[in-house]
Design a protein around this motif. Structure first.
Motif, PDB file in Angstrom:
ATOM      1  N   TRP A  66      76.201 -85.015 -39.097  1.00 49.40           N
ATOM      2  CA  TRP A  66      74.995 -83.506 -38.623  1.00 49.40           C
ATOM      3  C   TRP A  66      76.102 -82.089 -37.971  1.00 49.40           C
ATOM      4  CZ3 TRP A  66      70.690 -82.830 -40.630  1.00 49.40           C
ATOM      5  CH2 TRP A  66      69.988 -84.261 -41.150  1.00 49.40           C
ATOM      6  N   ILE A  68      76.411 -78.082 -37.344  1.00 51.70           N
ATOM      7  CA  ILE A  68      75.982 -76.380 -37.073  1.00 51.70           C
ATOM      8  C   ILE A  68      76.959 -75.991 -37.666  1.00 51.70           C
ATOM      9  CG2 ILE A  68      75.168 -75.044 -35.464  1.00 51.70           C
ATOM     10  CD1 ILE A  68      73.366 -77.481 -34.993  1.00 51.70           C
ATOM     11  N   THR A  76      72.040 -69.809 -37.700  1.00 51.46           N
ATOM     12  CA  THR A  76      72.938 -71.320 -37.693  1.00 51.46           C
ATOM     13  C   THR A  76      71.598 -71.902 -38.400  1.00 51.46           C
ATOM     14  OG1 THR A  76      71.884 -71.632 -35.464  1.00 51.46           O
ATOM     15  CG2 THR A  76      74.406 -70.536 -35.830  1.00 51.46           C
ATOM     16  N   ARG A  77      72.098 -73.315 -38.834  1.00 49.90           N
ATOM     17  CA  ARG A  77      71.071 -74.021 -39.197  1.00 49.90           C
ATOM     18  C   ARG A  77      72.589 -75.678 -38.778  1.00 49.90           C
ATOM     19  NH1 ARG A  77      71.595 -72.853 -45.382  1.00 49.90           N
ATOM     20  NH2 ARG A  77      73.705 -72.968 -46.189  1.00 49.90           N
ATOM     21  N   ARG A  78      71.204 -76.719 -38.686  1.00 52.56           N
ATOM     22  CA  ARG A  78      71.651 -77.794 -38.684  1.00 52.56           C
ATOM     23  C   ARG A  78      71.687 -78.431 -40.232  1.00 52.56           C
ATOM     24  NH1 ARG A  78      72.204 -81.967 -34.851  1.00 52.56           N
ATOM     25  NH2 ARG A  78      71.079 -84.137 -35.345  1.00 52.56           N
TER      26      ARG A  78
END
Length: 411
Positions: A66, A68, A76-78
């Motif tokens: 995973w 960021i 932002t997004r994972r």
């Protein structure tokens, strides 16, 4: 749904589609399109998406990371990153069946592994699959180079008893001659039962990797079942019931069922027994007293000739690779002859019935003629066995001796 940045790994967005609604198929398809060593980036907004993806990757054997990353609207997004290995998912450590043969993935392997199980030849078998105990799992034990062609011929030659035989054809045999036909057909049924059971027994021991032979043996079993049907229908055609079965005949057939070696059983049953039966059926085709008997014999003889061809082809294949087998085949004939020496051999009623069938009527002159024809039949049977033994590489004097040693019960 897909966006690919040249400076990064491919990215897919599964949006609000959950793994319980088919998202895994989209992810799997995207992974399959990658080259080994590449990674696939995945984002989504379905409830529980991250947990679902993590669980799916764990079960499928994918390495998951995973990160960021920058997201829409300066946020932002994972992002999930899944590695596409050389062997991925359930293909990891999978075994390809048939790989031992250099001619290609679909070629026949010299040895079929127990953990290939029931998989199609050329398929990949997932690691951890159970092992199967197929006793016949080596090519040299069972194979014939033309087995696929023989199977195709058998498929093309199948016939329906109701369509191929005119059961209403008129004839009127003398009672003694009709009883003789019933006796011979009774004898044929028990022998065909043996010819059905022997290949059926080996079918359950044969590794499915050798599927062409599996199919050929299966259709051979079907042939014999059809023969039992038509012989039985001929017995009852004029209101008769089956006639005598002897202890000697049963003892002879039991030796076939008791033989544990596939090649030796094929030799005794197909090359010798069914080969002799082809000659007997041709005799009935030529000398049967009525058109129904002659037609049944003609159709059955065609099937039996294919069974002989399969047995011969297998033995030629194995003898080329294992010449010492020839000695074991000769010993099998001798041991069987010794084991049956105390029995009466051929049912006396069958021998006499063949004379009456060839005679066509119970008169002295006709019976004399029929007797001579049956004596010639015995010689023709031995000559046929001799020719097949020579073709299998037996020296001619030994082939002649073994041909006459064959059980008096024909099969």
């Amino acid at each position: 749904m897909t966006n690919k940045d040249a400076s990064s790994s491919p990215l897919i967005d599964i949006e609000s589609v959950g793994f319980d609604a088919g998202a895994h198929v989209f992810v799997k398809h995207a992974l399959a399109a990658l080259e080994p060593g590449q990674r696939l980036r995945v984002v989504g907004c379905a409830p529980g998406f991250e947990v679902q993806l993590q669980d799916w990757c764990r079960r499928q054997g994918y390495a998951l990371e995973w990160a960021i990353e920058p997201g829409p609207l300066n946020g932002t997004r994972r992002v999930a990153s899944i590695a596409r290995d050389t062997q991925w998912g359930r293909w990891r450590d999978a075994m390809q069946t048939g790989r031992s043969d250099p001619r290609g993935a679909n070629a026949v392997a010299e040895h079929a592994r127990p953990d290939w199980g029931l998989a199609a030849r050329g398929a990949h078998v997932e690691a951890g699959s159970p092992a199967y105990a197929f006793r016949l799992a080596s090519k040299h034990e069972v194979w014939a180079d033309n087995v696929a062609d023989l199977y195709k011929q058998a498929v093309a030659a199948q016939w329906d008893p109701d369509d191929a035989i005119d059961w209403h054809v008129p004839f009127d045999n003398p009672p003694a001659v009709e009883a003789a036909v019933v006796q011979v057909m009774t004898y044929m049924v028990e022998n065909e039962n043996a010819a059905l059971v022997v290949p059926a027994r080996f079918l359950g021991q044969l590794h499915p990797h050798y599927r062409e032979l599996q199919a050929a043996l299966a259709i051979q079993v079907a042939d014999e079942a059809r023969h039992v049907e038509v012989f039985t229908r001929r017995i009852r055609h004029n209101g008769y019931e089956p006639s005598l079965s002897t202890a000697g005949g049963q003892a002879s057939l039991k030796t076939l069922l008791d033989e544990p070696d596939f090649s030796i059983a094929s030799f005794l049953l197909s090359v010798l027994g069914e080969g002799t039966f082809v000659t007997l059926l041709q005799f009935l085709q030529n000398h049967g007293p009525d058109p129904l008997t002659r037609r049944i014999a003609q159709l059955a003889a065609r099937d039996e000739a294919r069974h002989v061809a399969l047995g011969m082809s297998h033995l030629l294949y194995r003898l080329e690779r294992e010449p010492v087998l020839r000695m074991r085949l000769a010993q099998a004939i001798e041991h069987r002859h010794e084991a049956l020496a105390a029995t009466s051999g051929l049912n006396e009623e069958v021998f006499d019935a063949l004379i009456l069938i060839a005679a066509g009527e119970p008169t002295l002159s006709a019976i004399t003629r029929g007797y001579a024809l049956v004596q010639q039949l015995m010689t023709d049977m031995a000559d046929g066995r001799y020719a097949r033994l020579v073709r299998l590489g037996f020296e001619r004097p030994l082939a002649r001796e073994l041909a006459w040693l064959h059980t008096r019960n024909f099969m």
